[in-house]
Scaffold this active site. Sequence first.
Site, mmCIF file in Angstrom:
data_model
loop_
_atom_site.group_PDB
_atom_site.id
_atom_site.type_symbol
_atom_site.label_atom_id
_atom_site.label_comp_id
_atom_site.label_asym_id
_atom_site.label_seq_id
_atom_site.Cartn_x
_atom_site.Cartn_y
_atom_site.Cartn_z
ATOM 1 N N SER A 140 0.846 -1.191 0.000
ATOM 2 C CA SER A 140 0.000 0.000 0.000
ATOM 3 C C SER A 140 0.880 1.238 0.000
ATOM 4 O O SER A 140 2.009 1.206 0.513
ATOM 5 C CB SER A 140 -0.895 0.024 1.245
ATOM 6 O OG SER A 140 -1.497 1.292 1.430
ATOM 7 N N TYR B 81 -1.706 -1.134 10.390
ATOM 8 C CA TYR B 81 -1.857 -1.351 8.947
ATOM 9 C C TYR B 81 -0.603 -0.882 8.206
ATOM 10 O O TYR B 81 -0.042 -1.599 7.374
ATOM 11 C CB TYR B 81 -3.079 -0.593 8.447
ATOM 12 C CG TYR B 81 -3.293 -0.667 6.950
ATOM 13 C CD1 TYR B 81 -3.844 -1.802 6.373
ATOM 14 C CD2 TYR B 81 -2.965 0.409 6.124
ATOM 15 C CE1 TYR B 81 -4.050 -1.874 5.004
ATOM 16 C CE2 TYR B 81 -3.162 0.350 4.758
ATOM 17 C CZ TYR B 81 -3.708 -0.800 4.201
ATOM 18 O OH TYR B 81 -3.904 -0.856 2.849
#
Length: 270
Positions: free
Chosen positions: A154, A166
Site C-alpha cells: 500500500s 496497517y
Amino acid sequence: MKGSEEDAGLAGKVALVSGGGAAGDGIGNGRAAAILLARAGVKVLVADRDLGLAERTVAMITAEGGVAAAHAGDVTSEADCGRLVDAAVDRWGRLDFLDNNVGIGSRGSVVDEKPEEYRRVMQVNVESMFLLSKYAIPAMIKTAKGGAIVNISSISALRPRGLTTYTTSKAAVIGLTQAMAVDHGRDNIRVNCICPGPMYTPMVYARGMSEAARSQRANASVLKTEGTGWDVGHAVKFLLSNHARYITGQVLVVDGGVTLQGPERDSRDH
C-alpha cells in the site's frame, strides 16, 4: 512492431491468486488479476476464504473461455497454504506465478491498538504472504524451474498517515518482497511488490462511501480520478510477464500520483 500475449510468456503458465474473490460481481484487485491472467492464457487457481466468491470469479473467467478453478483456503493457515499450492500443481502439473492479495485494515494508533489486533493484522497482511511463498517457491523450482511472485502492499507504507498497525504491516510486505527477491534470484524467481493508492474496490465501497468521500479520494491524485481493481490487475499481469523479466525486488506504485501530492487526510484504507 507487432506484439502479442505470447510475447509476454504467460500462455500455458499456472498462477495461484489469493484473495481472488470479491462481493457480487465487483472487481477487486485479486479478481481483476485472475481475469486478466486468464485472458492471457494463464490457468488460474482462484483462492479465497469464501469458496462462493472464488467460484464467482471462476465463472467470470470460464464465461470468457478461460481456464480456472476455485479453492477455499485460509491463508493464515500453514496447512491451507500447502493445500492451495498442491491443488494447483495436482490439477495442472506446475506452478509459475503467485499473486498475494489478502489483507485487512486497521485504524488505531500504537496507544489505541489492542495487541491481539496488531498480531491479527500482521498475521493476515504479512504472515499469509510468507506462508504461501514458503510452499509456492519450492513448487515453482520443481515444476517450472523458476517463476514470479507479486505481493500487494500500500502507499501507506511509503507515506505513513497514521493507521499504525496497517502501515507497519504494509511496510513489512515491502521488506519481505525485497528479501525474497535476493534469496531466490538464484532460483530464477522474481519477487516484486505493488503499492496501490485509493482504489474503488468492493472492500472499500462495501462499508459505504459518500460521493463527497469519493471526490476527496479522486482529488488526492494528480490525475483527479480513482483507481480500480483493473489498474492493480494490469500491474500484476505486467510484473508476472516476461516483459518484466529484468525487474525484481521493486516497488511499483499504482496511485495516480497520490504520493506526489501533499499529505492526504482521507482516513479510508488504501
